[in-house]
Design a protein around this motif. Structure first.
Motif, PDB file in Angstrom:
ATOM      1  N   THR A  28      97.399  81.901  31.849  1.00 48.77           N
ATOM      2  CA  THR A  28      96.028  81.698  31.143  1.00 48.77           C
ATOM      3  C   THR A  28      94.898  81.704  32.366  1.00 48.77           C
ATOM      4  O   THR A  28      94.959  81.351  33.400  1.00 48.77           O
ATOM      5  CB  THR A  28      96.363  80.073  30.788  1.00 48.77           C
ATOM      6  N   SER A  29      93.832  82.178  31.504  1.00 48.56           N
ATOM      7  CA  SER A  29      92.806  82.287  32.470  1.00 48.56           C
ATOM      8  C   SER A  29      91.550  81.944  31.320  1.00 48.56           C
ATOM      9  O   SER A  29      91.280  82.474  30.234  1.00 48.56           O
ATOM     10  CB  SER A  29      92.343  83.678  33.111  1.00 48.56           C
ATOM     11  N   ASP A  30      90.430  81.530  32.126  1.00 45.04           N
ATOM     12  CA  ASP A  30      89.293  81.377  31.558  1.00 45.04           C
ATOM     13  C   ASP A  30      88.103  82.237  31.436  1.00 45.04           C
ATOM     14  O   ASP A  30      87.193  82.495  30.872  1.00 45.04           O
ATOM     15  CB  ASP A  30      88.371  79.881  32.102  1.00 45.04           C
ATOM     16  N   ARG A  31      88.157  83.328  32.498  1.00 47.10           N
ATOM     17  CA  ARG A  31      87.003  84.352  32.714  1.00 47.10           C
ATOM     18  C   ARG A  31      87.815  85.579  33.190  1.00 47.10           C
ATOM     19  O   ARG A  31      88.711  85.680  33.825  1.00 47.10           O
ATOM     20  CB  ARG A  31      86.198  83.777  33.709  1.00 47.10           C
ATOM     21  N   LEU A  32      87.128  86.536  32.861  1.00 45.88           N
ATOM     22  CA  LEU A  32      87.600  88.062  33.190  1.00 45.88           C
ATOM     23  C   LEU A  32      86.225  88.798  33.575  1.00 45.88           C
ATOM     24  O   LEU A  32      85.417  88.697  32.616  1.00 45.88           O
ATOM     25  CB  LEU A  32      88.261  88.690  32.106  1.00 45.88           C
ATOM     26  N   TYR A  33      86.563  89.490  34.465  1.00 50.16           N
ATOM     27  CA  TYR A  33      85.409  90.468  35.084  1.00 50.16           C
ATOM     28  C   TYR A  33      85.756  91.640  34.864  1.00 50.16           C
ATOM     29  O   TYR A  33      87.168  92.114  35.313  1.00 50.16           O
ATOM     30  CB  TYR A  33      85.015  90.019  36.612  1.00 50.16           C
ATOM     31  N   TRP A  34      84.909  92.644  34.815  1.00 51.94           N
ATOM     32  CA  TRP A  34      85.196  94.127  35.121  1.00 51.94           C
ATOM     33  C   TRP A  34      83.960  94.420  36.256  1.00 51.94           C
ATOM     34  O   TRP A  34      82.732  94.274  35.964  1.00 51.94           O
ATOM     35  CB  TRP A  34      84.967  94.841  33.805  1.00 51.94           C
ATOM     36  N   TYR A  35      84.515  95.338  36.951  1.00 53.52           N
ATOM     37  CA  TYR A  35      83.578  95.969  38.021  1.00 53.52           C
ATOM     38  C   TYR A  35      83.734  97.604  38.296  1.00 53.52           C
ATOM     39  O   TYR A  35      84.766  97.952  37.864  1.00 53.52           O
ATOM     40  CB  TYR A  35      84.049  95.229  39.426  1.00 53.52           C
ATOM     41  N   ALA A  90      89.071  91.673  37.070  1.00 59.32           N
ATOM     42  CA  ALA A  90      89.396  90.660  37.800  1.00 59.32           C
ATOM     43  C   ALA A  90      89.670  89.417  37.178  1.00 59.32           C
ATOM     44  O   ALA A  90      88.788  89.481  36.306  1.00 59.32           O
ATOM     45  CB  ALA A  90      88.590  90.619  38.880  1.00 59.32           C
ATOM     46  N   VAL A  91      90.504  88.587  37.262  1.00 62.07           N
ATOM     47  CA  VAL A  91      90.859  87.470  36.393  1.00 62.07           C
ATOM     48  C   VAL A  91      90.838  86.104  37.199  1.00 62.07           C
ATOM     49  O   VAL A  91      91.307  86.213  38.452  1.00 62.07           O
ATOM     50  CB  VAL A  91      92.403  87.658  35.926  1.00 62.07           C
ATOM     51  N   GLU A  92      90.177  85.459  36.788  1.00 59.42           N
ATOM     52  CA  GLU A  92      89.959  83.975  37.368  1.00 59.42           C
ATOM     53  C   GLU A  92      90.763  82.831  36.841  1.00 59.42           C
ATOM     54  O   GLU A  92      91.140  82.838  35.683  1.00 59.42           O
ATOM     55  CB  GLU A  92      88.884  83.516  37.057  1.00 59.42           C
ATOM     56  N   ARG A  93      91.736  82.317  37.654  1.00 60.80           N
ATOM     57  CA  ARG A  93      92.769  81.363  37.387  1.00 60.80           C
ATOM     58  C   ARG A  93      91.961  79.930  37.323  1.00 60.80           C
ATOM     59  O   ARG A  93      91.204  79.510  38.306  1.00 60.80           O
ATOM     60  CB  ARG A  93      93.908  81.391  38.348  1.00 60.80           C
ATOM     61  N   GLY A  94      91.991  79.227  36.000  1.00 61.08           N
ATOM     62  CA  GLY A  94      91.406  78.160  35.852  1.00 61.08           C
ATOM     63  C   GLY A  94      89.920  78.222  35.726  1.00 61.08           C
ATOM     64  O   GLY A  94      89.103  79.285  35.563  1.00 61.08           O
TER      65      GLY A  94
END
Lengths: 112, 112
Positions: A28-35, A90-94
């Motif tokens: 589970t993740s709250d945020r996802l980023y693309w670079y 990129a995925v941020e945990r919590g």
């Protein structure tokens, strides 16, 4: 452990065509980023997706997030040569982005 | 506006030599700071992060260390370089947790 998988890892496409890059993650993740990364260069932030169903568009790129499926997509519309680069999700945990995991990257080549 | 600097841009060092890479951020206060390493053709690996002066967290045990002597300065060091330390080292900053990370131009290190 949070794992982030991108596919394809290599993508060669003709100008004017459409294609989608996929980013799957394992927890589970709250945020996802693309670079975006040009050869020999640093990373440039493209999108931040903050909630389920989020969709963001910039030019010929559109990113979406499905947190239930743990999947983000980066859709390329009518590709042009200038889009050639490596794209990372990129995925941020919590809620703590000190713990962010990057995918291996998708190397995109757009041919005339 | 905020800017992030890294130096040197490129570095060639013999095995067993020391290392010091520097990263500075301008235009913001109390940023979170990060060191990543990118091996050739690979994704990013988080090495260290810092949420404040003198506060360093290590993600991967290895022969590297980091220090944050000032609010906007982050240093990556090694006493003795290994061949496997070769790579592209990227510094990044964010304002607090849960925010986009912005990357510096990077240092390309080759250990011979």
């Amino acid at each position: 452990e949070l794992k982030v998988e991108q596919n394809p890892l290599f993508l060669s496409m003709q100008e004017g065509k459409n294609y989608t890059i996929y980013c799957n993650y394992s927890t589970t993740s709250d945020r996802l980023y693309w670079y975006r990364q040009d050869p020999g260069k640093s990373l440039e932030s493209l999108f931040v997706l903050l909630s389920n169903g989020a969709v963001k568009q910039e030019g010929r790129l559109m990113a979406s997030l499905d947190t239930k499926a743990r999947l983000s997509t980066l859709h390329i519309t009518a590709a042009v040569h200038d889009l050639s680069a490596t794209y990372f999700c990129a995925v941020e945990r919590g809620s703590n982005n000190n713990d962010m995991r990057f995918g291996a990257g998708t190397r995109l080549t757009v041919k005339p | 506006s905020q800017t992030i600097h890294q130096w040197p841009a490129t570095l060639v060092q013999p095995v067993g030599s020391p290392l010091s890479l520097e990263c500075t951020v301008e235009g913001t206060s109390n940023p979170n700071l990060y060191w990543y390493r990118q091996a050739a053709g690979r994704g990013l690996q988080l090495l260290f992060y810092s949420v404040g002066i003198g506060q360093i967290s290590s993600e991967v045990p290895q022969n590297l260390s980091a220090s944050r002597p000032q609010d906007r300065q982050f240093i990556l060091s090694s006493k003795k370089l290994l061949l496997s330390d070769s790579g592209f080292y990227l510094c990044a900053w964010s304002v607090g947790s849960g925010r986009t990370q912005y990357f510096g131009p990077g240092t390309r290190l080759t250990v011979l």
